[in-house]
Motif scaffolding. Sequence first.
Motif: not given
Ligand code: GLU
Length: 273
Positions: A39, A83, A101, A173, A191
């Motif tokens: 990210k 994402s 993440s 985000y 999260d």
């Molecule tokens: N951990 C969650 C996911 O994989 C939310 C964080 C994100 O969007 O990276 O979707």
Amino acid sequence: MKLRKASLAIATGLALSLTLTACGGDSGSDDKKITIGIKFDQPGIGLKTTDGKYTGFDIDVATYVAKELGYDAKDIEWKQAPSADRETLIRNGDVDFVVASYTINDKRKAEVDFAGPYFLAHQDLMVRADDNSITKATDLNSKKLCSVTGSTPAQNVKDNLAPDADLKTYGGYSECLTGLENKAVDALTTDDAVLAGYATQKEHTGKFKLLGLKLSNEPYGIGLKKGDKELRDKINKALEKMKKDNSWDEFVKKNFGSSNYKNEPAPEITETS
Ligand code: GLU
């Protein structure tokens, strides 16, 4: 390096064949690169700073794993992995693996494999500091909620938590944060580890609060091409070592130490077959 060798060879009248051999060896190591999806806009987790540096827990984990696989930090090419694009980036071979993440779940496991988990987060809500009208997930049913396309928290709201919420999904985000600040939306869900990073940023001090609801388990894995057992096993081995030699604790302290975030202990590695 190659040029200098070449000119030196000419100057000293070395045999051409010898020079070529030397160059071949050199260019091999020059080309050894690894591409890792991360990210770019999640402080504490994965962030590309304005001066072009990369910081965050995922960056530290990825750098450690790359090292164990034989790549120095200078051999890493960072690629943004929003994402919604993570599975595609992995499938197309645009990245060697993703540390972003990235929650391990069955839907994703139909498309990619995971190593790990290496971290356990929970879904939470972030609202404006002066807003007391949202205290639980069902309060969102009459509110404007923001999350990110292709993220597990957005899906969880739609399917389970608050199906009637007016859910807006953006590409990242940071767009939700702007919306929360200027009241285009009432809450942001993702999260807790990600939200804590935003709340701690200097420019956001005092503006937002996390509700601490633990609405789901979000075990973070390292995503890689489906079927590449050899790479998965190597990454798992690196993650195991990272916990044992205290690097995991060090990375947590370094990246979450300045926020109020209370992390879970390092999770057991389960993605082994
Ligand atoms: N951990 C969650 C996911 O994989 C939310 C964080 C994100 O969007 O990276 O979707």
